[in-house]
Design an enzyme around this catalytic site. Sequence first.
Site, PDB file in Angstrom:
ATOM      1  N   CYS A 257      35.987  34.714  33.637  1.00 54.08           N
ATOM      2  CA  CYS A 257      36.092  35.132  35.034  1.00 54.08           C
ATOM      3  C   CYS A 257      35.144  36.307  35.249  1.00 54.08           C
ATOM      4  CB  CYS A 257      37.547  35.515  35.335  1.00 54.08           C
ATOM      5  SG  CYS A 257      37.992  35.441  37.085  1.00 54.08           S
TER       6      CYS A 257
ATOM      7  N   GLU B 116      52.336  52.533  43.340  1.00 56.57           N
ATOM      8  CA  GLU B 116      52.804  53.520  42.378  1.00 56.57           C
ATOM      9  C   GLU B 116      52.948  52.932  40.973  1.00 56.57           C
ATOM     10  OE1 GLU B 116      54.456  54.829  46.420  1.00 56.57           O
ATOM     11  OE2 GLU B 116      54.097  52.931  45.349  1.00 56.57           O
TER      12      GLU B 116
ATOM     13  N   GLU C  75      45.628  25.862  42.542  1.00 60.00           N
ATOM     14  CA  GLU C  75      46.716  26.707  43.017  1.00 60.00           C
ATOM     15  C   GLU C  75      47.416  26.140  44.245  1.00 60.00           C
ATOM     16  OE1 GLU C  75      46.567  30.922  45.279  1.00 60.00           O
ATOM     17  OE2 GLU C  75      45.668  30.878  43.285  1.00 60.00           O
TER      18      GLU C  75
ATOM     19  N   HIS D  76      40.851  39.120  31.104  1.00 60.84           N
ATOM     20  CA  HIS D  76      42.080  39.763  31.564  1.00 60.84           C
ATOM     21  C   HIS D  76      42.771  40.551  30.454  1.00 60.84           C
ATOM     22  CE1 HIS D  76      41.322  36.650  34.581  1.00 60.84           C
ATOM     23  NE2 HIS D  76      41.930  37.458  35.415  1.00 60.84           N
TER      24      HIS D  76
ATOM     25  N   ARG E  43      47.386  44.473  38.511  1.00 57.69           N
ATOM     26  CA  ARG E  43      46.301  43.963  39.365  1.00 57.69           C
ATOM     27  C   ARG E  43      46.847  43.614  40.741  1.00 57.69           C
ATOM     28  NH1 ARG E  43      41.913  43.299  41.779  1.00 57.69           N
ATOM     29  NH2 ARG E  43      40.596  41.480  41.523  1.00 57.69           N
TER      30      ARG E  43
END
Length: 771
Positions: free
Chosen positions: A741, A21, A620, A709, A530
């Site tokens: 990206c 939402e 990461e 982005h 995202r």
Amino acid sequence: MATAFPTATILGYPRIGRRRELKRALEAYWAGRSSGEELATAFTSLRHATFDRLAELGYSREDAAIPDNSSLYDQVLDITRLLGATPERFAGKNGLDLYFALARGDESVPPLEMTKWFDTNYHYLVPEIGPETPISFADDHLVQRFVEANAAGTVTRPVVVGPVTYLALAKAAESAPDGWQPVERIGDVVAAYREFFEALGAAGAPWVQVDEPALVSDNLGTRRTELAELAGRVWADLASSGARPSILLTLPYGDGNTALPAVAGSGVDAISLDLVRGAAPEAGAVDLSGVHLVAGLIDGRNIWRADLAAGRDALESLKALGAAGLSVGTTNSLQHVPHDTADETWADPTLDAHLHEWLAFADQKVSETVTLANGLEQGWDSVAQQIADATTALAARAIAPGVRREDVRSRTGALTEAERTRVPFTEREPIQAEKLALPILPTTTIGSFPQTPEIRNARASLLRGDIDQAGYTEQIRGEVAKVIKLQEDLDIDVLVHGEPERNDMVQYFAEQFDGFAATRNGWVQSYGSRCTRPSIQWGDVARPAPMTVEWTSYAQSLTQRPVKGMLTGPVTILAWSFPRIDISLGESADQIALALRDEVADLEAAGTAIIQVDEPALRELLPLDAGRHADYLAWSVGSFRAATAGVRPDTQIHTHLCYSEFGQIIDAIAGLDADVTSIEAARSKMEVLPELAANGFFRGVGPGVWDIHSPRVPATDELVELIRAAAASVPANRLWVNPDCGLKTRAYPETIATLTNLVEAAQAVRGELAS
């Protein structure tokens, strides 16, 4: 005196919404289809839906058991807003215009840099702090959220990023002197937090939760031993205020024992420890008599059902620590997991009977904390059946078909170093140059092109059965043909097929591997609006059939220019899925690598000259504990090489890394032995390249010049300057020009405009270098 803390809690709940939402509300506002008031209404409605759900699952509305970790975009950006710590280039903006300009940029100003939140796949917005950055208690929106929820009947626990973590994550503003560090502003930040806490206290908040994950990390430039010493002073200062709420200080994502002695004696009222990725202190090692201990026994990072019997035993042993009180909690916020397994169905009927029994999403994790808390308060006999059910499910999973496959295990066990090794780059480079015959500064993209509504509708129609596979294939082929023609018209040198057939760069492969399952509604926030649906690695991994060869070969048949084969690497598939925890990550990575090795071999046999194996998550997964770095880098690099080292010298291997602090893994980047590495560099203005050059990195590099982005369309002159900056650190014959990206989330108008500028900029600098 501290207000009593609830026996069961979580450190945060998914905030994007059970049906995304918040994503829809944000994107409607950005597109001009709704007003700021309508966005605020949707945001408030979502928050109250969360409060209602947590109450249904057993949390009281009256004792601050329900955390409010909601955010319109990002929890770190919310602290930048709270402090008024706005870089000078945003002067004149205010309200939502300022907030979203910081997050996404606009036509006049680039946004804050974005990077990974510790070792997760969530991205935060990096504060820019200098000696002159304004810092004060400048915005009370978090106080007002408490007031609004309280008036509606829920006494929440506001959740904020802590002051030490905020400054440890910040970067020095461009105007700062050389060597200056944001942590030098700690006094100003502490003063602002003190005012903020006092405002919460005046509003009636009984507790505030402050997350200090920087205190468990060695990866922030300042080691956790130094941060722990600073935190002891900071929290002694903040805890000394008599007008504040009670303070829950959390140490999520890793081992908190380094910081525990300093913060336990600071005067904070409760401390939460991650006891999945960290250990409990030895009895008597730390004086906890003045603090309430929240035992993070329910894993907030993964989706496997908890071993409740082990949780029971851990809670009993923790009583020996002598804390002032004991509660059950999650290791960290549940923002990293989906909402509810009840929302799911799986297409594979052989898994339906198992997966629901094996898994715990956010709602199930809430219930697990309630079960353990009930046992702690009422005696373990009161929850004996729930504990037995969990034990039975875990035992059934261990012996289920496909969880262990001897053919897969024997293949990974037989991997040799020779199978992970190519001939030296210096021998490959001239062979590839002759075969490809590319100009200097060759242009390319990272892989995906915009996923239009027509593409998404075609995929949905296939799933619903409205069209058959042949009809779907025809539509996707049409899209591939359009993308190839567009790239030729733009004069891009190395093409991609655009990936219209792929729902996600990990899920697409996971759906075709044995040993993986995909969710239907398992959305997890990556940043802002995202979202991704991490796949679930439940068993040993193999590739039953080719996955990408058909699409790459079709694209190549439409053009004389080289078309890259596009694969996602083993580390990223693991990082962006929920991995199994019954075998090592290294073993899982090698299983995936060998499945990809078969795909690479098939692509090469089909005539694909360039194969890109993306590893954007390499940094990461770097452990927060420096003592574990060497082992991680060894298996992660080894798995990539197992996937790619089987090709001929004339096949060019590319990889892609994004949104990482590359300094800590430069040796690993070199160790991947890719012929070309594309990296995120636009928001940081090529900061990483001098470091690569200083470390002797000598292979091909494609530093991103377009921050995809952000919706901004950078001008040609801006891109020329970035390419010139890159050429100062990378030899022109090894420098590529590309976006940061993939372009999946962008629209075609901005994609075409920016790629036009990118090619013009590359050709302009190409001409400068030639002359």
